[in-house]
Design a protein around this motif. Sequence first.
Motif, PDB file in Angstrom:
ATOM      1  N   SER A   1      23.143   6.792   0.115  1.00  0.00           N
ATOM      2  CA  SER A   1      23.916   6.820  -1.308  1.00  0.00           C
ATOM      3  C   SER A   1      23.479   5.704  -2.212  1.00  0.00           C
ATOM      4  N   VAL A   2      22.655   4.835  -1.860  1.00  0.00           N
ATOM      5  CA  VAL A   2      22.378   3.916  -2.831  1.00  0.00           C
ATOM      6  C   VAL A   2      20.689   3.742  -2.998  1.00  0.00           C
ATOM      7  N   ALA A   3      19.991   4.518  -2.346  1.00  0.00           N
ATOM      8  CA  ALA A   3      18.418   4.349  -1.957  1.00  0.00           C
ATOM      9  C   ALA A   3      17.736   5.563  -2.589  1.00  0.00           C
ATOM     10  N   CYS A   4      16.462   5.281  -2.761  1.00  0.00           N
ATOM     11  CA  CYS A   4      15.812   6.526  -3.409  1.00  0.00           C
ATOM     12  C   CYS A   4      14.960   7.206  -1.946  1.00  0.00           C
ATOM     13  N   PRO A   5      15.274   8.586  -1.821  1.00  0.00           N
ATOM     14  CA  PRO A   5      14.841   8.910  -0.387  1.00  0.00           C
ATOM     15  C   PRO A   5      13.238   9.536  -0.900  1.00  0.00           C
ATOM     16  N   TYR A   6      12.524   9.523   0.052  1.00  0.00           N
ATOM     17  CA  TYR A   6      11.080  10.078  -0.088  1.00  0.00           C
ATOM     18  C   TYR A   6      10.530  10.673   1.444  1.00  0.00           C
ATOM     19  N   ASP A   7       9.946  11.638   1.570  1.00  0.00           N
ATOM     20  CA  ASP A   7       9.511  12.152   2.710  1.00  0.00           C
ATOM     21  C   ASP A   7       8.049  12.526   3.196  1.00  0.00           C
ATOM     22  N   GLN A   8       7.116  11.750   2.220  1.00  0.00           N
ATOM     23  CA  GLN A   8       5.764  12.142   2.335  1.00  0.00           C
ATOM     24  C   GLN A   8       5.088  10.803   1.785  1.00  0.00           C
ATOM     25  N   VAL A   9       4.138  10.329   2.501  1.00  0.00           N
ATOM     26  CA  VAL A   9       3.162   9.171   2.461  1.00  0.00           C
ATOM     27  C   VAL A   9       1.800   9.611   2.055  1.00  0.00           C
ATOM     28  N   LEU A  10       1.056   9.465   1.102  1.00  0.00           N
ATOM     29  CA  LEU A  10      -0.396   9.688   0.947  1.00  0.00           C
ATOM     30  C   LEU A  10      -0.961   8.481   1.252  1.00  0.00           C
ATOM     31  N   ASN A  11      -1.836   8.728   2.441  1.00  0.00           N
ATOM     32  CA  ASN A  11      -2.247   7.294   2.882  1.00  0.00           C
ATOM     33  C   ASN A  11      -4.087   7.405   2.457  1.00  0.00           C
ATOM     34  N   VAL A  12      -4.542   6.382   1.625  1.00  0.00           N
ATOM     35  CA  VAL A  12      -6.003   6.213   1.318  1.00  0.00           C
ATOM     36  C   VAL A  12      -6.590   5.105   1.606  1.00  0.00           C
ATOM     37  N   ARG A  13      -8.057   5.379   1.489  1.00  0.00           N
ATOM     38  CA  ARG A  13      -8.690   4.186   1.792  1.00  0.00           C
ATOM     39  C   ARG A  13     -10.105   4.421   1.184  1.00  0.00           C
ATOM     40  N   GLU A  14     -10.785   3.376   0.342  1.00  0.00           N
ATOM     41  CA  GLU A  14     -12.051   3.695  -0.349  1.00  0.00           C
ATOM     42  C   GLU A  14     -11.894   4.787  -1.128  1.00  0.00           C
ATOM     43  N   GLY A  15     -10.836   5.041  -1.650  1.00  0.00           N
ATOM     44  CA  GLY A  15     -10.743   6.255  -2.739  1.00  0.00           C
ATOM     45  C   GLY A  15     -10.605   7.647  -1.899  1.00  0.00           C
ATOM     46  N   LYS A  16     -10.714   7.725  -0.657  1.00  0.00           N
ATOM     47  CA  LYS A  16     -10.392   9.035   0.219  1.00  0.00           C
ATOM     48  C   LYS A  16      -9.037   8.916   0.976  1.00  0.00           C
ATOM     49  N   VAL A  17      -8.605  10.319   0.811  1.00  0.00           N
ATOM     50  CA  VAL A  17      -7.541  10.468   1.773  1.00  0.00           C
ATOM     51  C   VAL A  17      -7.523  10.245   3.232  1.00  0.00           C
ATOM     52  N   VAL A  18      -7.048   9.213   3.826  1.00  0.00           N
ATOM     53  CA  VAL A  18      -6.959   9.188   5.287  1.00  0.00           C
ATOM     54  C   VAL A  18      -6.343  10.124   6.071  1.00  0.00           C
ATOM     55  N   ASP A  19      -4.983  10.333   5.744  1.00  0.00           N
ATOM     56  CA  ASP A  19      -4.008  11.227   6.184  1.00  0.00           C
ATOM     57  C   ASP A  19      -2.877  11.331   5.121  1.00  0.00           C
ATOM     58  N   VAL A  20      -1.848  11.893   5.762  1.00  0.00           N
ATOM     59  CA  VAL A  20      -0.574  12.094   4.844  1.00  0.00           C
ATOM     60  C   VAL A  20       0.626  11.837   5.961  1.00  0.00           C
ATOM     61  N   SER A  21       1.475  10.767   5.741  1.00  0.00           N
ATOM     62  CA  SER A  21       2.533  10.438   6.708  1.00  0.00           C
ATOM     63  C   SER A  21       3.696  11.655   6.270  1.00  0.00           C
ATOM     64  N   VAL A  22       4.551  12.298   7.159  1.00  0.00           N
ATOM     65  CA  VAL A  22       5.574  12.887   6.750  1.00  0.00           C
ATOM     66  C   VAL A  22       6.991  12.402   7.726  1.00  0.00           C
ATOM     67  N   GLY A  23       7.863  12.285   7.031  1.00  0.00           N
ATOM     68  CA  GLY A  23       9.053  11.614   7.663  1.00  0.00           C
ATOM     69  C   GLY A  23       9.869  11.130   6.522  1.00  0.00           C
ATOM     70  N   GLN A  24      11.306  11.276   6.924  1.00  0.00           N
ATOM     71  CA  GLN A  24      12.408  10.620   5.770  1.00  0.00           C
ATOM     72  C   GLN A  24      12.222   9.110   5.623  1.00  0.00           C
ATOM     73  N   ALA A  25      12.230   8.664   4.411  1.00  0.00           N
ATOM     74  CA  ALA A  25      12.259   7.141   4.169  1.00  0.00           C
ATOM     75  C   ALA A  25      13.250   6.958   3.129  1.00  0.00           C
ATOM     76  N   TYR A  26      13.507   5.724   3.037  1.00  0.00           N
ATOM     77  CA  TYR A  26      14.298   5.442   1.446  1.00  0.00           C
ATOM     78  C   TYR A  26      13.660   4.126   1.206  1.00  0.00           C
ATOM     79  N   GLY A  27      13.843   4.002  -0.256  1.00  0.00           N
ATOM     80  CA  GLY A  27      13.314   2.572  -0.984  1.00  0.00           C
ATOM     81  C   GLY A  27      14.380   2.384  -1.814  1.00  0.00           C
ATOM     82  N   LEU A  28      14.810   0.909  -1.533  1.00  0.00           N
ATOM     83  CA  LEU A  28      15.544   0.176  -2.512  1.00  0.00           C
ATOM     84  C   LEU A  28      15.471  -1.270  -2.398  1.00  0.00           C
ATOM     85  N   PRO A  29      16.032  -2.271  -3.407  1.00  0.00           N
ATOM     86  CA  PRO A  29      15.917  -3.451  -3.586  1.00  0.00           C
ATOM     87  C   PRO A  29      16.701  -4.082  -2.173  1.00  0.00           C
ATOM     88  N   TYR A  30      16.363  -5.404  -1.701  1.00  0.00           N
ATOM     89  CA  TYR A  30      16.811  -5.852  -0.816  1.00  0.00           C
ATOM     90  C   TYR A  30      18.374  -6.134  -1.256  1.00  0.00           C
TER      91      TYR A  30
END
Length: 418
Positions: free
Chosen positions: A94-123
């Motif tokens: 109810s108080v956080a921002c949901p996201y379900d996909q993370v683009l993982n990169v290194r040296e400018g190239k895509v390593v992989d994509v993480s899929v799964g529910q997560a939430y971001g909010l200040p401590y």
Amino acid sequence: MEPPLTVGAWTMTADSTVTEPIAAAATTTIVADVAIVGGGLAGSLAAAVLARAGHRVALVDKRAVYPDEFRVEKIGGPQLEMFRRLGFIRGLASVACPYDQVLNVREGKVVDVSVGQAYGLPYAGLVAMARGQIPDPSSLIVDEVTAVTCSDDVQHLELASGRRLNARLVVLATGMAGALGYKLGIRRRVLAAGHSVSFGFTIVRRDGTPFDFKALTCYGERTSDGVDYLSLFPVPAGMRANLFMFRDPTDPVMRDLRRDTEATVLRLLPGLQPYLGDFRVTDRVQNWVMDLSVVEGHLQPGVVLIGDAFQTNCPAAGTGVARLLVDVERLCTEYAPRWLATEGMGKEKISEFYSDRDKIAADQQSLKMARFRQALTSRDDISWDVRRRLHFLRRSITHRVDQMRPGWLAQVRSALRA
């Protein structure tokens, strides 16, 4: 038994987040089953779990509203299941921002994509959510504990206001602030001073357009830079950036990150530029230097330590919240209720928590991952160079296979677990 005493009559100081008790209440003695010292995430979650189970809880913290500190800012993976078991998942959502996909990169190239529910909010928002789950708001006592006297029976706490607090069990959830523990003879042993450095700030594109990703993790490119990764994820205020490094905290680059953040980030992670475009930092850059440490002399009657008060962790490893949740779950759903059901609160009871297999495993895994992340980031000998290359190559191949045959790897993993 005497009912918990409602804390009323407070007067606001010049700082609106701090309150001072009216002098008439200074001689009050408060009685509780459990006194929790420290109202950060660990203490607030523990207070909510115990209070919802019907125990009389007194949560003592200096602040009525927890300040904006750079601590935990994202929750995901197995942590979500623990929040669900403890009954906080709806409050979190109810108080956080949901996201379900993370683009993982290194040296400018895509390593992989993480899929799964997560939430971001200040401590601060996370702590406020936890405190909001406490059934009786008067359980929060805005004060400071100045002394604790522990025994096999009842524990006595003295507060800065002059009041006293009596409880059968004291839970120290004071983070790395060890003054009270020190008075009890509890000492902190540093395993690695200045182990890691973390930076937190919020960014936007200068033209106001949204970023082309839900969330992104960019890994360091050179061992000499000491950059583990930069994590970008949504929070209510925008796109939050968490940068984790293993580097001397006195290095001039730390000053550069605070003063010229945009340019310094792109200098350390040049492959990040195509993903961010022209961006700027919108708030104060915060940073945190973390020592790895554990406590000694903690097995004492009537008092138990949880979270960072017991052992610190490496923020880059992402194990701190998991450890904290294990402590809260095991103490507040298994041990404390059973201890309170019988007389006494001696060392034999307290030792059960510290000997818990799940707790020990979480503590050990946290230290293991802290050392692994540092080595994977900074070690430049041949064995770790090969290991680092294989680590990212394996992830990249796995991602490509999953793109060609979606769901195939999940089926294989499921079959191997069966």
